[in-house]
Design a protein around this motif. Structure first.
Motif, mmCIF file in Angstrom:
data_model
loop_
_atom_site.group_PDB
_atom_site.id
_atom_site.type_symbol
_atom_site.label_atom_id
_atom_site.label_comp_id
_atom_site.label_asym_id
_atom_site.label_seq_id
_atom_site.Cartn_x
_atom_site.Cartn_y
_atom_site.Cartn_z
ATOM 1 N N ASN A 91 23.754 23.884 23.273
ATOM 2 C CA ASN A 91 24.824 24.827 23.595
ATOM 3 C C ASN A 91 26.177 24.306 23.130
ATOM 4 O OD1 ASN A 91 23.055 26.618 24.837
ATOM 5 N ND2 ASN A 91 23.329 25.701 26.863
ATOM 6 N N TYR B 95 28.536 25.877 20.225
ATOM 7 C CA TYR B 95 29.904 26.252 20.568
ATOM 8 C C TYR B 95 30.897 25.629 19.587
ATOM 9 C CZ TYR B 95 34.295 26.540 23.134
ATOM 10 O OH TYR B 95 35.599 26.775 23.480
ATOM 11 N N HIS B 96 30.763 24.350 19.359
ATOM 12 C CA HIS B 96 31.712 23.670 18.483
ATOM 13 C C HIS B 96 31.501 24.021 17.011
ATOM 14 C CE1 HIS B 96 33.850 21.238 21.417
ATOM 15 N NE2 HIS B 96 32.702 21.066 22.037
ATOM 16 N N LEU C 33 31.472 33.182 23.246
ATOM 17 C CA LEU C 33 31.543 31.735 23.093
ATOM 18 C C LEU C 33 31.849 31.043 24.425
ATOM 19 C CD1 LEU C 33 33.429 31.235 19.697
ATOM 20 C CD2 LEU C 33 30.987 30.954 20.167
ATOM 21 N N CYS C 34 32.667 31.690 25.246
ATOM 22 C CA CYS C 34 32.961 31.122 26.564
ATOM 23 C C CYS C 34 31.688 30.980 27.387
ATOM 24 C CB CYS C 34 33.961 32.006 27.310
ATOM 25 S SG CYS C 34 35.677 31.848 26.758
ATOM 26 N N LEU D 44 28.664 30.846 26.218
ATOM 27 C CA LEU D 44 27.842 29.821 25.579
ATOM 28 C C LEU D 44 28.294 28.434 26.034
ATOM 29 C CD1 LEU D 44 25.755 28.847 23.517
ATOM 30 C CD2 LEU D 44 27.512 29.081 21.743
ATOM 31 N N LYS D 45 29.596 28.240 26.112
ATOM 32 C CA LYS D 45 30.151 26.971 26.572
ATOM 33 C C LYS D 45 29.676 26.665 27.990
ATOM 34 C CE LYS D 45 33.251 23.519 26.513
ATOM 35 N NZ LYS D 45 33.117 22.329 25.653
ATOM 36 N N PHE E 277 33.410 27.797 17.322
ATOM 37 C CA PHE E 277 34.735 28.018 17.905
ATOM 38 C C PHE E 277 35.840 27.523 16.982
ATOM 39 C CE2 PHE E 277 38.295 26.403 20.611
ATOM 40 C CZ PHE E 277 38.821 27.657 20.895
#
Length: 248
Positions: free
Chosen positions: A114, A118-119, A216-217, A219-220, A122
């Motif tokens: 995850n 994300y990285h 994305l939030c 997912l984070k 993002f």
């Protein structure tokens, strides 16, 4: 100072401001400069305009590369107009503006999938072109905050934008960019609260981007199911399709 006559800034003042912004002053010089900033509103305005102009020049030079950084490949048009002589005066200043890319290889090694995803996806929204010539106090304050945002000073941007929001109410533009600022600071809960409002408004100019960042939030947070569901709202986005495929 007339906001539309920044090209009349005396050479010695220009030199001092550029020296300050490039951290080229000694401790005593910087203290003197900071005292003047604190006590002279007109001087603060000049410094703010110089910072805005530097960002405008940087954007002009990077315009053709912005698609590499924008999450959806959206066409971004930077509308910043300079006189030819102003460009010559400021080009040296533009040279001191650098884009630093930090390696995140360790994230691919030590963190779960995850975090890696994300990285991978993002990238902070590039922001709006800075327009410092408005006579409207609130519009001017918004773009002052945008300068801080573009410089990566997200706390300062939020202070300015929160003040604007208190006067204008929570517009989708303010909600969106405040959400991204919180996200960039790692404040995912605050980002979700702001972005969710914009992501629920189909008529909003920021609808697609707000849903992208909202996904994305989640997912984070590790909530792949909710992230995938949100991505379904923007199924026409290539990035959304790609990420959704990796989540399922």
């Amino acid at each position: 100072m007339d906001r539309e006559r920044i090209d009349d800034l005396p050479e010695e003042e220009l030199s001092a401001i550029l020296n300050y912004l490039s951290n080229g002053m000694s401790g005593n010089e910087r203290n003197t400069f900071d005292q003047r900033l604190a006590n002279d509103p007109e001087w603060r305005l000049k410094v703010t305009q110089v910072k805005g102009l530097l960002i405008g020049i940087r954007e002009a030079s990077l315009c053709e590369h912005l698609d590499d950084y924008h999450p959806h490949g959206t066409d971004v048009t930077i509308m910043w107009f300079f006189k030819a002589d102003v460009l010559k005066k400021w080009w040296v200043a533009a040279a001191i503006t650098l884009v630093t890319l930090t390696s995140v290889w360790w994230l691919w090694i030590a963190n779960p999938s995850n975090a890696r995803l994300y990285h991978s996806y993002f990238v902070v929204d590039a922001g709006l072109p800075v327009e410092m010539g408005s006579a409207d106090t609130l519009v001017y304050a918004f773009y002052d905050g945008m300068i801080s945002y573009k410089e990566g000073d997200y706390p300062d941007a939020l202070v300015k934008w929160n003040a604007v929001a208190e006067e204008t109410g929570p517009t989708d533009t303010l909600q969106y960019y405040r959400g991204i600022a919180h996200m960039a600071m790692g404040r995912i809960d605050e980002a979700i609260a702001l972005l969710a409002v914009v992501a629920g408004e189909r008529a909003s100019f920021y609808y697609q981007d707000a849903n992208w960042y909202l996904a994305l939030c989640y997912l984070k947070r590790g909530d792949r199911k909710t992230a995938s569901k949100i991505l379904s709202r923007i199924a026409d986005s290539e990035n959304a399709k790609d990420l959704k495929g990796k989540l399922e």
